[in-house]
Design an enzyme around this catalytic site. Structure first.
Site, mmCIF file in Angstrom:
data_model
loop_
_atom_site.group_PDB
_atom_site.id
_atom_site.type_symbol
_atom_site.label_atom_id
_atom_site.label_comp_id
_atom_site.label_asym_id
_atom_site.label_seq_id
_atom_site.Cartn_x
_atom_site.Cartn_y
_atom_site.Cartn_z
ATOM 1 C CG LEU A 214 7.062 -16.257 -30.218
ATOM 2 C CD1 LEU A 214 7.039 -16.820 -28.799
ATOM 3 C CD2 LEU A 214 8.125 -15.159 -30.306
ATOM 4 C CG LEU A 215 1.560 -20.127 -32.468
ATOM 5 C CD1 LEU A 215 0.455 -21.053 -31.973
ATOM 6 C CD2 LEU A 215 1.539 -20.041 -33.984
ATOM 7 C CG HIS A 216 3.711 -13.069 -32.023
ATOM 8 N ND1 HIS A 216 4.580 -14.013 -32.524
ATOM 9 C CD2 HIS A 216 4.029 -11.916 -32.651
ATOM 10 C CE1 HIS A 216 5.396 -13.432 -33.387
ATOM 11 N NE2 HIS A 216 5.081 -12.159 -33.494
ATOM 12 C CB ALA A 217 -2.029 -11.486 -33.309
#
Lengths: 93, 151
Positions: B67-70
């Site tokens: 779950l790619l996120h920043a």
């Protein structure tokens, strides 16, 4: 010590920590402790006094090294409610 | 009103690719649709890569799923998801290839909660991840997400 607040933490404070927050809320209710406040944030918010119990995923275990064992839960699988329930039970008594 | 999966995921933000050069390349590939759609600024990509270098790949929630996120302040504009299936997998952790990359753009720490609830129940069952990873077309991948029953 009684647990009033549980803080679920991850790197950004909005992905996995939010999922763990939802699961934790569900499990503490199921365990009969609806009065416990649950929240989520980033690991940079982990410090003494911020909560009575911190929950993190195993990938971030190194970041809670200085938190005593009785004040933290490190999850192997952050989506696994059974693991969470088992570990929360141990802390809530 | 509760946010639905179709509010957060558009068909044009779902893609299938064969392989990526390395994990950093895969972050570029997986976030690009949200850059193109104006949901995140290009620097969101660097934010994700930088966070991963500092904290490790904590966004690999379960095997085969990232779950790619920043952080919102690292370049998110409007909440939205993108889904990228990488057939050959990407190694965020050595020896643990990950085929399903879900990119999350969030404006704050919890207004996307309804959709996270759906994703959490979907990915709690490895069979659902397998279905997404092996779906034949991007249309099929899209259907798996938008048709997953909200709890």
């Amino acid at each position: 010590m009684a647990i009033h607040k549980i803080l679920c933490c991850c790197g950004s404070g909005l992905g996995s920590s939010l999922i763990v927050h939802m699961n934790t809320e569900e499990v503490v209710k199921k365990l009969g402790h609806p009065e416990i406040e649950v929240d989520h944030s980033t690991i940079s918010d982990i410090h003494e006094g911020a909560a009575d119990l911190f929950v993190v995923g195993g990938d971030l275990a190194d970041f809670v090294n200085n938190v005593p064992d009785d004040k933290k839960i490190v999850l192997k699988n952050i989506l696994d409610k059974n693991e969470l329930e088992e570990k929360l039970k141990a802390h809530l008594g | 009103m509760a946010l639905t999966m179709s509010d957060m995921l558009k068909r044009e933000n779902v893609q299938i690719v064969d392989s990526c050069k390395d994990w950093e390349d895969s972050v570029h590939v997986a976030v690009q649709p949200l850059v193109d759609g104006g949901y995140v600024k290009p620097e969101y990509i660097d934010g994700i890569i930088q966070n991963a270098k500092e904290l490790g790949p904590y966004f690999v929630l379960v095997p085969d799923l990232a779950l790619l996120h920043a952080r919102p302040e690292q370049g998110a504009i409007k909440k939205q998801l993108a889904v990228t299936v990488v057939r050959k997998g990407v190694e965020f952790k050595k020896g643990e290839p990950c085929r399903v990359l879900v990119t999350l753009a969030a404006e704050d720490s919890d207004s996307h909660i309804d959709v996270m609830r759906i994703l959490a129940s979907m990915f709690a069952d490895p069979a659902n991840i397998e279905k997404v990873a092996t779906a034949e077309t991007a249309d099929d991948v899209y259907s798996l997400f938008v048709n997953f029953p909200a709890a």
